[in-house]
Design an enzyme around this catalytic site. Structure first.
Site, short mmCIF file in Angstrom:
data_model
loop_
_atom_site.label_atom_id
_atom_site.label_comp_id
_atom_site.label_asym_id
_atom_site.label_seq_id
_atom_site.Cartn_x
_atom_site.Cartn_y
_atom_site.Cartn_z
N CYS A 45 0.85 -1.19 0.00
CA CYS A 45 0.00 0.00 0.00
C CYS A 45 0.88 1.24 0.00
O CYS A 45 1.91 1.27 0.67
CB CYS A 45 -0.90 0.02 1.23
SG CYS A 45 -2.28 -1.12 1.12
N THR A 46 0.47 2.26 -0.73
CA THR A 46 1.19 3.52 -0.75
C THR A 46 1.19 4.15 0.63
O THR A 46 2.19 4.68 1.09
CB THR A 46 0.54 4.48 -1.77
OG1 THR A 46 0.40 3.80 -3.02
CG2 THR A 46 1.35 5.73 -1.95
#
Length: 134
Positions: A45-46
């Site tokens: 996930c960013t």
């Protein structure tokens, strides 16, 4: 999950669906510090995302949090839509169910990928019987 999908699909404007997602993020209670551990972190996930899964009386209880409001909204979709369900119900959720929310136009490919990673973490934890300590 169906009720949540219907509420999103009834909103015709993609920008309003995006705002609905941010509203869900605000409603999601913060995850306790003892659950914000590496073992609960969602890979790929960013933003930073933590998902905790407990199995209580054959029901799956999901809690989540993120340092990004949009990502927290996506996590809230999983919490609101799946928490309280049976293990099998959660394992049977197809990855394509995000399309039912009509968010495709509003999300970047990396956000969609992050959402799918969140769903996979939930399923993996369900298979293992809940959170695993590090």
């Amino acid at each position: 999950l169906t009720k949540l999908m219907k509420s999103f699909s009834m909103v015709p404007d993609p920008m309003l669906r995006y705002k609905q997602l941010l509203f869900l993020a605000k409603k999601l209670p913060p995850l306790s510090k003892d659950k914000r551990v590496e073992a609960n972190k969602v890979p790929g996930c960013t933003s930073q995302v933590w998902i905790s899964v407990e199995i209580i009386d054959e029901r799956v209880i999901i809690n989540a949090d993120s340092d990004s409001q949009l990502t927290k909204g996506l996590a809230a979709l999983i919490v609101e839509g799946l928490s309280g369900g049976s293990k099998q119900t959660i394992l049977d959720v197809p990855p394509t169910f995000i399309e039912s929310f009509g968010l495709n136009q509003s999300l970047t490919p990396s956000r969609t990928s992050g959402f799918l990673n969140m769903l996979q973490v939930v399923k993996d934890k369900v298979r293992l019987g809940g959170d695993v300590s590090t």
